[in-house]
Design a protein around this motif. Sequence first.
Motif, PDB file in Angstrom:
ATOM      1  N   LYS A  58       5.484  -3.740  43.773  1.00  0.00           N
ATOM      2  CA  LYS A  58       4.725  -4.965  44.061  1.00  0.00           C
ATOM      3  C   LYS A  58       3.666  -5.210  42.988  1.00  0.00           C
ATOM      4  O   LYS A  58       3.436  -6.350  42.556  1.00  0.00           O
ATOM      5  N   ALA A  59       2.998  -4.124  42.576  1.00  0.00           N
ATOM      6  CA  ALA A  59       1.977  -4.268  41.540  1.00  0.00           C
ATOM      7  C   ALA A  59       2.589  -4.765  40.234  1.00  0.00           C
ATOM      8  O   ALA A  59       2.017  -5.627  39.550  1.00  0.00           O
ATOM      9  N   ASP A  60       3.770  -4.240  39.885  1.00  0.00           N
ATOM     10  CA  ASP A  60       4.438  -4.712  38.669  1.00  0.00           C
ATOM     11  C   ASP A  60       4.791  -6.188  38.783  1.00  0.00           C
ATOM     12  O   ASP A  60       4.604  -6.970  37.837  1.00  0.00           O
ATOM     13  N   GLY A  61       5.323  -6.564  39.994  1.00  0.00           N
ATOM     14  CA  GLY A  61       5.658  -7.976  40.198  1.00  0.00           C
ATOM     15  C   GLY A  61       4.436  -8.866  40.139  1.00  0.00           C
ATOM     16  O   GLY A  61       4.450  -9.930  39.503  1.00  0.00           O
ATOM     17  N   ASP A  62       3.338  -8.434  40.819  1.00  0.00           N
ATOM     18  CA  ASP A  62       2.097  -9.234  40.792  1.00  0.00           C
ATOM     19  C   ASP A  62       1.536  -9.326  39.379  1.00  0.00           C
ATOM     20  O   ASP A  62       1.034 -10.380  38.969  1.00  0.00           O
ATOM     21  N   ALA A  63       1.619  -8.221  38.650  1.00  0.00           N
ATOM     22  CA  ALA A  63       1.115  -8.244  37.277  1.00  0.00           C
ATOM     23  C   ALA A  63       1.924  -9.209  36.410  1.00  0.00           C
ATOM     24  O   ALA A  63       1.368  -9.950  35.594  1.00  0.00           O
ATOM     25  N   LYS A  64       3.254  -9.230  36.616  1.00  0.00           N
ATOM     26  CA  LYS A  64       4.084 -10.153  35.847  1.00  0.00           C
ATOM     27  C   LYS A  64       3.765 -11.601  36.211  1.00  0.00           C
ATOM     28  O   LYS A  64       3.666 -12.467  35.343  1.00  0.00           O
ATOM     29  N   VAL A  65       3.604 -11.850  37.528  1.00  0.00           N
ATOM     30  CA  VAL A  65       3.274 -13.214  37.965  1.00  0.00           C
ATOM     31  C   VAL A  65       1.932 -13.645  37.395  1.00  0.00           C
ATOM     32  O   VAL A  65       1.771 -14.772  36.907  1.00  0.00           O
ATOM     33  N   GLU A  66       0.940 -12.736  37.460  1.00  0.00           N
ATOM     34  CA  GLU A  66      -0.382 -13.061  36.925  1.00  0.00           C
ATOM     35  C   GLU A  66      -0.321 -13.276  35.414  1.00  0.00           C
ATOM     36  O   GLU A  66      -0.974 -14.178  34.864  1.00  0.00           O
ATOM     37  N   HIS A  67       0.476 -12.454  34.739  1.00  0.00           N
ATOM     38  CA  HIS A  67       0.634 -12.624  33.299  1.00  0.00           C
ATOM     39  C   HIS A  67       1.242 -13.978  32.970  1.00  0.00           C
ATOM     40  O   HIS A  67       0.765 -14.707  32.082  1.00  0.00           O
ATOM     41  N   ARG A 113       1.143 -16.596  34.859  1.00  0.00           N
ATOM     42  CA  ARG A 113       0.176 -17.644  35.204  1.00  0.00           C
ATOM     43  C   ARG A 113      -0.870 -17.801  34.102  1.00  0.00           C
ATOM     44  O   ARG A 113      -1.225 -18.922  33.710  1.00  0.00           O
TER      45      ARG A 113
END
Length: 266
Positions: A79-88, A90
């Motif tokens: 989840k952290a990897d996915g959130d980090a990718k989404v934030e990146h 964004r």
Amino acid sequence: MLIDWFTVIAQMLNFLILVWLLKHFLYQPILNAIDTREKGIASKLADAEAKEADAHKQQEDFEAKNKSFDEQRAALMTKADGDAKVEHDRLVDEAHKQADGVRASEAAALKDARAHQAVAIRRMAQNQVFEITKKTLADLATVTLEERIGEVFTRRLRLMNVKDKDEMGAALKASPEASLVRSAFNLPDEQKAAIQNALNETFSAVIRVRYETDANAISGIELTAQGQKLSWSISSYLDSFDRSLAELIAPPTKPEPTPAHDAEVK
């Protein structure tokens, strides 16, 4: 050999008494002690087995908790990897939008500056042309620039083509109010009379008009009635100059390089 039965019976009785005494005072306590010992050993064995079973259960619970923790940790990492990718993504998209906004703002500001500069140059050029024209007409003839413009307007009024003349005549005659003649200067009575005569002769009727000055208008005269308009001004001769000037001050367009936003953001 004679058997002494009394002695035999007495010995047998003594033996029985001895056996009873041994059983009652020696053997039975030993048996009780052995039984108690066996029960104690069995209890300890059962307690040890219970403790061993509890230890096995605790070990299984610990292993299950470790497995659950590992699964939760893996899920959190995913989840952290996915959130980090989404934030990146964004942040990259936001950086792109901000860069595009800055470029658009700069382009708009540059366009406005060019427009203001063109207007200022055009106004200056117009003023210079007007002044030069006035001085030239004053030197070459006895009429002023305003008088000459009035003469040109009345001549254009008389030389209207049939279609424009019919449309303007219908609008002038149908207007419930006096039609408007707007000029950038105050018309003298002679010019007003000349314009009135030209209107009456052109449209074969008495045309009611009212006069108005507009300081912002470029030197010229304009007649409006019911949406129809007839005008002449020096600005028409400056249109080509304005277009040439716009082309002159406009810098050559260059293709914008593709911005490497991803590399900059990263």
